[in-house]
Structures are given as C-alpha cells and as structure tokens.
Design an enzyme around this catalytic site. Structure first.
Site, PDB file in Angstrom:
ATOM      1  CG  ASP A  11       2.897  -3.121   1.620  1.00 22.91           C
ATOM      2  OD1 ASP A  11       2.015  -2.259   1.790  1.00 22.91           O
ATOM      3  OD2 ASP A  11       4.106  -2.841   1.530  1.00 22.91           O
ATOM      4  CG  ASP A 130       0.996   4.635  -3.905  1.00 22.15           C
ATOM      5  OD1 ASP A 130       1.348   4.730  -2.717  1.00 22.15           O
ATOM      6  OD2 ASP A 130       0.242   3.733  -4.332  1.00 22.15           O
TER       7      ASP A 130
END
Length: 252
Positions: A11, A130
């Site tokens: 990330d 998500d």
C-alpha cells in the site's frame, strides 16, 4: 485444484509503503522497491501495488515508482490506484504491470471494465472491491476512495456485474478485517466463490499461518493477500507455504 497463491501487498502513499488498521492510522513501513525485492527473494507468487491516495487526491499513480518496483520483481505485478481510463491502464502496463486493478473508477464508470478487457484482455483487468458488512441492510457495502466513501452497492452483486463486464479476477478486501490480524472474513469469500467463476484474492485479516489455511480450505479462494504479517517479519512466505502444503493445500 490449481496451486494457491500467496501475495504480499504494497500500500503505497507518495512513494512509501504504509500499513494501517481498518484503512486508518497508517504507519510508514519503508521503500517499495527494497520491499518488493525482498518478496521476490522470499518466493512470493505475485505482488500487488496499490497507490492508496491517488484516487482521493485526484491524481494518477506514480509511474516512476512502479517502474522501479517492476525492475526488481519477476513475478506477476498487479497495480491499482489512480486509474481513470484505458490510457491510464496502458501507461501502467507499459511501466511494468502485468495486471491493472480498478476500484473507484469502475464504480463510477462500469464501462471502464468492459473497455479495458476488450483492449488488453480480461486477464489484465482486476476488479478491486473494498467491502464492509452493513448489518442494517444485511449486505456487504462497497466503499470507494480508499475506503473513505460508502456506496449503496451490494458487494456480491457488484462482483457479479464486474465479472459479466469482463473482469478476469477479483481482489476483495474486507474492511472489517483489514489490519486486525483476526483472520480472513470467511463468510464474505464463501458468498463470492458461489457468485462468480473467476479467481478471487482474499485480502484483510491475516494474522497467523492458520488463517491462510482456513481461507483456502473453507472458502476456496485462489489467492490470499497480506501486508502487516509479511512487512513486519511476523511470517515469511516460505513458512506459510510450508504449513499450507502440510495441510493439503497445493502451493507453488
């Protein structure tokens, strides 16, 4: 049964690898190029690179960083974040990505999935979702903008729509489990594997070796993605693969 994939995730925020819990309280973990090289040595099956602030800041992914990471790895590389068009996908593929992951832009414009699959092939288009459980609606809601914005989309229905439009793979992160190290959201992945017939990568919640075994055996996903446990040296990819093999899960 195809061999299951163990996939570390970077990330990345402005050129640095970050990790948080439930998508917040991010901590600096290090340089993406060095970390990618370490995962190459460890025997990772794939690497996922997500520019986690590109969409929210309205910018494109950092191509230079992606090129540097791609130069260090010889495994498949999936890149997401800041993709708004087929041209953006093309730029990332040119920079060394093997697959592009679309999330917010696909929710805003589902035709992007179709266009990408048509131009580059379904194998290059990963739909990243998500998802967060909504007890009132009794469904998993889709979130966009790096988990900052809730939509009314049902994650399972959206997964089916994305696959129908040409997505060749799903990368599904449980926001409830992200960074908690409390195990993968088995229920979410069981629902997804029943709903679609493309490879699914489970993300969010890996805390120990048993968690990987559980998600592969109970939900039959194709890959398991983790960040914290690998970044901080709590587990190695070799350890995970060894344990999986002992538990009857086929690994590379």
């Amino acid at each position: 049964m195809l061999a299951k994939r163990i996939i570390p995730c970077l990330d990345v925020d402005h050129g640095r690898v970050m990790k948080g819990v439930n998508f917040v309280n991010l901590k600096d973990v290090g340089d993406p190029t060095q970390i990618a090289a370490a995962y190459q040595k460890q025997g990772a099956d794939e690497l996922v690179f997500l520019d986690i602030t590109a969409t929210n800041e309205g910018r494109k992914a950092i191509v230079e960083t992606i090129e540097a990471v791609a130069s260090q790895v010889f495994m498949p590389l999936t890149v997401g974040g800041g993709i708004h068009s087929v041209a953006d996908m093309q730029n990332l593929l040119k920079a060394g990505a093997d697959k592009t992951a679309v999330n917010s832009a696909a929710v805003n414009n589902p035709e992007l999935i179709t266009q990408g699959a048509k131009k580059f092939g379904s194998q290059c288009v990963v739909l990243a979702i998500d998802a967060k459980w909504n007890p009132e609606a009794n469904q998993y809601n889709v979130y966009v903008n790096g988990g900052r914005k809730k939509t009314d989309l049902d994650a399972i229905k959206w997964a089916k729509q994305g696959v129908a439009r040409g997505a060749g793979e799903l990368l599904v992160t449980s926001m409830d489990k992200d960074g908690t190290k409390s195990g993968f959201d088995i229920k979410l992945y069981q629902e997804l594997t029943k709903a679609v017939n493309v490879p699914i990568i489970a993300s969010g919640g890996a805390g120990n070796i048993q968690d990987f075994t559980d998600v592969f055996l109970a939900a039959n996903v194709d890959g398991a993605l983790a960040a914290s446990v690998f970044h901080f040296g709590e587990l190695t990819i070799a350890d995970v693969k060894s344990q999986l093999s002992q538990n009857g899960v086929i690994v590379r």
